[in-house]
Motif scaffolding. Structure first.
Motif, short mmCIF file in Angstrom:
data_model
loop_
_atom_site.label_atom_id
_atom_site.label_comp_id
_atom_site.label_asym_id
_atom_site.label_seq_id
_atom_site.Cartn_x
_atom_site.Cartn_y
_atom_site.Cartn_z
N TYR A 1 -46.57 4.33 -4.95
CA TYR A 1 -47.52 4.29 -3.86
C TYR A 1 -48.76 3.48 -4.24
O TYR A 1 -49.36 2.82 -3.39
CB TYR A 1 -47.91 5.71 -3.47
CG TYR A 1 -48.86 5.82 -2.30
CD1 TYR A 1 -48.37 5.98 -1.01
CD2 TYR A 1 -50.24 5.77 -2.48
CE1 TYR A 1 -49.24 6.09 0.08
CE2 TYR A 1 -51.11 5.88 -1.42
CZ TYR A 1 -50.60 6.04 -0.14
OH TYR A 1 -51.47 6.13 0.92
N TRP B 1 -45.11 11.49 -5.03
CA TRP B 1 -45.09 10.42 -4.04
C TRP B 1 -43.68 10.21 -3.51
O TRP B 1 -42.69 10.56 -4.14
CB TRP B 1 -45.61 9.11 -4.65
CG TRP B 1 -44.67 8.45 -5.61
CD1 TRP B 1 -43.67 7.56 -5.34
CD2 TRP B 1 -44.62 8.65 -7.03
NE1 TRP B 1 -43.02 7.19 -6.48
CE2 TRP B 1 -43.58 7.84 -7.54
CE3 TRP B 1 -45.36 9.43 -7.92
CZ2 TRP B 1 -43.27 7.78 -8.89
CZ3 TRP B 1 -45.04 9.37 -9.27
CH2 TRP B 1 -44.01 8.56 -9.74
N VAL C 1 -41.91 6.91 -1.22
CA VAL C 1 -42.06 5.62 -0.56
C VAL C 1 -40.67 5.12 -0.17
O VAL C 1 -39.73 5.20 -0.97
CB VAL C 1 -42.75 4.59 -1.47
CG1 VAL C 1 -42.93 3.27 -0.73
CG2 VAL C 1 -44.10 5.11 -1.94
N GLY D 1 -45.06 5.29 3.06
CA GLY D 1 -45.10 6.21 1.93
C GLY D 1 -46.20 7.24 2.07
O GLY D 1 -47.18 7.06 2.83
N GLN E 1 -48.44 10.27 -0.51
CA GLN E 1 -48.76 10.66 -1.87
C GLN E 1 -49.61 11.92 -1.87
O GLN E 1 -50.54 12.05 -1.06
CB GLN E 1 -49.50 9.53 -2.60
CG GLN E 1 -49.86 9.88 -4.04
CD GLN E 1 -50.26 8.66 -4.84
OE1 GLN E 1 -49.52 8.17 -5.68
NE2 GLN E 1 -51.46 8.16 -4.58
N CYS F 1 -51.49 8.58 3.07
CA CYS F 1 -50.29 7.96 3.66
C CYS F 1 -50.59 6.50 3.97
O CYS F 1 -51.75 6.12 4.20
CB CYS F 1 -49.84 8.70 4.93
SG CYS F 1 -51.07 8.75 6.23
N GLU G 1 -53.74 2.25 5.60
CA GLU G 1 -53.69 3.43 4.74
C GLU G 1 -54.77 4.42 5.13
O GLU G 1 -55.92 4.03 5.42
CB GLU G 1 -53.87 3.03 3.27
CG GLU G 1 -53.81 4.21 2.31
CD GLU G 1 -54.03 3.80 0.87
OE1 GLU G 1 -53.82 4.65 -0.02
OE2 GLU G 1 -54.42 2.64 0.62
#
Length: 433
Positions: free
Chosen positions: A44, A198, A200, A209, A211, A229, A250
């Protein structure tokens, strides 16, 4: 010889002229340096253009009024090991500002595969001695890694006691978890496991992905402040010879929104170089552009100042194998960097950067020197009847062939991902997500 020419006759055609060539310079940066330790970190943290943006905004930019010296050595008779030593500090030394030195000794099992290795790090700062190791099995997709600070002045954060991790990686999926080694885990820190996790996945050009990184004191899965995310859209084979781009969004810990864009362009221009042969008509350049915006989405944390919403724009241009020019701009400061590399054995790189602080309007400079013997770099030469990426008056053919040594490489091979005949730094990183 005269008799042979007389027997051939006066009307025999002269030999055809040599084909015109386009030179392809080696990369100024050495991709494995930035990518060979990525198996120690979450996928990630290195996907969504993060690794490329970090290189664009940080490489060859020296801290204002600071110097940096780096030496990268590799024995000729044993390419499995190498040493990277760095010394950095302020130009005007003061008692409160110390000169920092560190060294990294690395052993790699496969010269062309950086995923299984072990290294030792020594430094004048914390940690004083650190060991890292990673083992990855591409056939099964499973890997394990560990980071163990052997000597440290203080062990307040839990990370100072070491980390272990397990991961699975394939072409379209990466999943992993990091945790503290049970034997090294103090009783008071047992509630902090896992340290991170994580997931992805990639579908076509879309990568998504999540985390989990718990904050100290509140490790509940239901706490959104522990989750991040991201989603990205990009294209390209990952090889420096192939153009690529990536756009990502993100949400960091449900409090910060980050939007970024990165594009790598491969362009070819005409060249008139008196040091080159007459058949050389063009040269390949690498141009990179990146944009990153960060803003707070939590009203409780926002204070309406520049720290809550910021952006930066950067670009770099590698004109040939010797010169690299970079620039970046943001609301707090702007900077430019110029680097010159001499491809001797070992090679030397001199870089100078100028940073202007927008708050006080002052310009400050930094210097860097780097010596490297990790690779031998030279121009790759190719026939422009096949190599020109963009058609020109001297090229109207659709095929592309990169000639490395005696084996030509056709465009169909590039599209299919066959890069075995290319130098290591011109190949894609790998097919592992």
């Amino acid at each position: 010889m005269f008799a042979w020419n007389w027997l051939r006759g006066k009307d025999s055609a002269p030999p055809p002229p040599p084909p015109k060539m386009v030179v392809v310079p080696p990369l100024f940066n050495y991709p494995p340096i930035g990518a060979r330790t990525r198996m120690l970190d979450s996928s990630y943290n290195v996907l969504f253009g993060k690794l490329a943006l970090k290189s664009l905004f940080h490489d060859y930019y020296q801290n204002p009024r600071h110097f940096s010296t780096t030496i990268m050595l590799q024995p000729i008779d044993d390419p499995h090991v190498d040493l990277i030593a760095t010394v950095s500090g302020p130009l005007d030394h003061k008692p409160e500002q110390n000169v920092i030195g560190n060294a990294l000794f690395r052993w790699q099992s496969d010269v062309n595969d950086p995923h299984t290795f072990m290294d030792l790090y020594v430094s004048t700062t914390d940690p004083i001695l650190r060991m890292r190791s990673c083992a990855y099995y591409p056939r099964y997709g499973f890997g394990a890694f560990g980071v163990f600070p052997v000597l440290s002045k203080k062990r307040e954060p839990s990370e100072d006691h070491g980390l272990m991790g397990l991961r699975y990686g394939s072409e379209n999926l990466s999943i992993g978890v990091t945790l503290m080694p049970p034997a090294l885990m103090p009783f008071a820190l047992k509630d902090e496991v896992p340290k991170s996790a994580w997931l992805v996945s990639r579908m076509g050009r879309v990568t998504a992905g999540v985390q989990y990184e718990p904050q100290r004191g509140n490790e509940k899965l239901s706490n959104l402040m522990n989750w991040s995310c991201a989603m990205g859209y990009g294209g390209g084979l990952g090889s420096p010879l192939s153009p690529s781009f990536n756009f990502s969004l993100e949400l960091v810990r449900s409090s910060q929104f980050v939007a970024s864009f990165y594009q790598h362009m491969v362009v070819q221009r005409r060249v008139k170089n008196p040091l080159e042969e007459n058949v050389v008509v063009g040269i390949t350049n690498y141009i990179d552009f990146g944009f990153e915006l960060e803003t707070s989405v939590d009203d409780a944390l926002a204070t309406n100042n520049i720290k809550d919403s910021t952006f930066r724009i950067g670009a770099s241009w590698q004109a040939n194998k010797n010169f690299l020019l970079k620039a970046k701009i943001g609301p707090r400061s702007s900077a430019m960097a110029f680097s010159f590399k001499s491809w001797w054995k070992p090679s030397f790189t001199f870089s100078i950067s100028a940073t202007r602080d927008h708050a006080d309007g002052k310009m400050r400079c930094g210097f860097g020197i780097q010596s490297e013997s990790l690779r031998e770099a030279s121009y790759e030469r190719a026939d422009p009847n096949f190599v020109m990426v963009t058609p020109s008056k001297e090229h109207l053919a659709e095929g592309i062939a990169w000639e490395t040594g005696k084996r030509p490489m056709l465009q169909s091979d590039v599209d299919a991902g066959h890069f075995d005949s290319l130098p290591k730094e011109l190949r894609p990183l790998d097919k592992i997500l």
